[in-house]
Design an enzyme around this catalytic site. Structure first.
Site, PDB file in Angstrom:
ATOM      1  N   SER A   1      11.584  24.081 -30.259  1.00 47.68           N
ATOM      2  CA  SER A   1      11.373  24.809 -29.015  1.00 47.68           C
ATOM      3  C   SER A   1       9.892  25.156 -28.977  1.00 47.68           C
ATOM      4  O   SER A   1       9.346  25.673 -29.954  1.00 47.68           O
ATOM      5  CB  SER A   1      12.235  26.076 -28.984  1.00 47.68           C
ATOM      6  OG  SER A   1      12.288  26.548 -27.656  1.00 47.68           O
ATOM      7  N   GLU A   2       9.238  24.864 -27.850  1.00 44.82           N
ATOM      8  CA  GLU A   2       7.772  24.880 -27.827  1.00 44.82           C
ATOM      9  C   GLU A   2       7.167  26.279 -27.974  1.00 44.82           C
ATOM     10  O   GLU A   2       5.975  26.407 -28.198  1.00 44.82           O
ATOM     11  CB  GLU A   2       7.242  24.184 -26.565  1.00 44.82           C
ATOM     12  CG  GLU A   2       7.599  24.829 -25.242  1.00 44.82           C
ATOM     13  CD  GLU A   2       8.878  24.253 -24.645  1.00 44.82           C
ATOM     14  OE1 GLU A   2       9.703  23.697 -25.410  1.00 44.82           O
ATOM     15  OE2 GLU A   2       9.061  24.377 -23.419  1.00 44.82           O
ATOM     16  N   ASN A   3       7.988  27.316 -27.870  1.00 41.83           N
ATOM     17  CA  ASN A   3       7.444  28.652 -28.109  1.00 41.83           C
ATOM     18  C   ASN A   3       7.247  28.928 -29.599  1.00 41.83           C
ATOM     19  O   ASN A   3       6.705  29.973 -29.957  1.00 41.83           O
ATOM     20  CB  ASN A   3       8.327  29.731 -27.472  1.00 41.83           C
ATOM     21  CG  ASN A   3       9.738  29.718 -28.003  1.00 41.83           C
ATOM     22  OD1 ASN A   3      10.356  28.663 -28.144  1.00 41.83           O
ATOM     23  ND2 ASN A   3      10.259  30.877 -28.322  1.00 41.83           N
TER      24      ASN A   3
END
Lengths: 233, 217
Positions: free
Chosen positions: B45-47
């Site tokens: 997840s890019e966060n």
């Protein structure tokens, strides 16, 4: 040991003025510098530019600064959770510069690391690349993006020590480490401020050299935006 | 015709053993529910998390552990957390094997639009522009037509672009298509959908070669 501790949020924000540019860590409401935001609201300074991945929600995070009309311009990648934001943007009260998320992070890191600019493929052929230099490397097109310039970076960490060393927790890390040392003054607020020597140097995420002021944060609300759970069966 | 879960189920068959996968918000998030459990896959997840697990049990939510949709999540053994610049280094540096995301429009040359409807919705691109510009293997999950029945697989996108010439595969509620040589190539039909119906629902150039099999879900 060079001591970075200040007495609290008021001393930490000494020097903030109207018209300045601030970086604020956080993704959604996760890992946002809650204490610094509250103090900016209390100080009531205006015409500020905020570099932050998101713009909070109506009644929390940067939404609190929007309510008071303190923000002139937002530089963000996604701003979908905030009605007041949308209203101010559509009415032209608020200037908004939407930036791809990876580019936003790298513009922070470039400022931290002393790169004036970098090439990225993100946004090539889209309106994000309008007016920017483009160049081909190995058969692929890239856009030249410049490092941010900011007056203050406000970050939130889990643990920190008197020397300004920081450790983050979970996905509350996000943009916070990238913003440390990326502005003229970096202010870190932490859930737990410890004496120097309490943190294992092997486990430091951000060395204190990137932090000018550190303080023990108070009353963290840590609001959850989308509470999703599964049932035990 | 497939529903959202059907699309996710079909896409899950594209996820291979040893893949690092980034899932976008919406239908792509559902893909995780259908990946075979005899293969090893890690979701990014890019966060800032790799090795994402299911939603937490009630009472075990942690405000400091969320996905890119801001939902509370858990992590699996072997997971790691990292900052946003590192996260997009994984994406830009093509270390992520497969990216699955939604789209409002895709054009026959592989252009994609999924972030802005001028005058209506301007929420921002989030990480979508970085993902589509860098990922080598992108699958788009989408509805073939809009609510008015108009095609979303077009000759040319009408909405502001997210990326150019980057989409290689689409799984819609009607079909699986490959995008190459400036055309949509029909690979599979959704259960109960005819080639004629797909032709009618596709505005861009559609290539149909031989007999088109029905999807196996």
């Amino acid at each position: 040991m060079i001591k970075k501790t200040v007495s609290g949020v008021q001393e930490a924000l000494n020097g903030v003025q109207d018209g300045m540019t601030f970086m604020l860590g956080g993704f959604g409401l996760c890992g946002i510098p809650e204490n610094a935001i509250s103090e900016l609201v209390r100080l009531g300074i205006t015409d500020i530019t905020c570099i932050s991945n998101n713009a909070g929600v109506d009644d929390f995070g940067l939404g609190l600064l929007l309510q008071q009309h303190q923000i002139k311009k937002m530089i963000s990648s996604y701003v979908g959770e905030n009605d007041e934001f949308e209203r101010q943007m559509l009415s032209g009260e608020l200037e908004v510069e939407l930036t791809p998320q990876g580019t936003l992070a790298e513009k922070c890191r470039a400022a931290q690391a002393g790169f004036p600019a970098f090439y990225t493929p993100a946004g090539y052929g889209t309106e994000v690349a309008n007016g920017k230099e483009t160049r081909e490397f190995n058969g692929k097109m890239y856009v030249l993006e410049e490092a941010f310039k900011a007056d203050f970076a406000f970050v939130k960490a889990w643990k920190g020590d008197e020397a300004g060393n920081l450790i983050f927790k979970g996905t509350a890390r996000n943009f916070n480490p990238c913003m440390c040392g990326a502005a003229k003054i970096t202010v870190a607020e932490v859930e737990e401020l410890l004496p120097a020597g309490s943190l294992d140097p092997n486990e430091i995420h951000i060395p204190g050299i990137f932090v000018q002021r550190i303080f023990q944060g108070q009353h963290y609300e840590k609001r959850i935006e989308q509470r999703t759970v599964r049932q035990k069966n | 015709m497939l529903d959202k879960n059907g699309i996710a189920k079909r896409i899950a068959k594209e996820v291979k053993d040893g893949y690092y996968v980034n899932l976008g918000i919406g239908i792509p998030t559902l893909v995780a529910n259908f990946v075979r459990n005899d293969i090893e896959v890690e979701f990014q997840s890019e966060n800032g998390v790799l090795g994402m697990g299911p939603f937490p049990f009630e009472g075990e939510e942690d405000a400091d552990i969320i996905n890119a949709g801001k939902q509370t999540i858990t992590t699996l053994p072997g997971a790691s957390f990292f900052d946003s610049a590192t996260s997009f280094g994984m994406i830009r540096g093509q270390h992520v094997d497969l990216t699955i995301l939604g789209a409002m429009e895709v054009a026959e040359n592989g252009d994609i639009a999924n972030w802005k409807i001028p005058g209506k919705m301007v929420k921002g691109m989030g990480g979508a522009m970085d993902l589509v510009a860098s990922a080598e293997n992108i699958i788009v999950a989408m509805m073939h037509t809009n609510k008015a029945g108009q095609s979303k697989l077009l000759k040319k996108c009408t909405l502001p672009l997210t990326g150019v010439g980057c989409v290689k595969k689409i799984v819609s509620n009607m079909a699986v298509l490959e995008v190459r040589d400036n055309a949509f190539h029909l690979l599979e039909r959704a259960p109960g959908v005819s080639v004629e119906e797909i032709k009618k629902a596709t505005e861009g150039k559609l290539i149909v070669e031989g007999t088109i099999p029905e999807m196996v879900l």
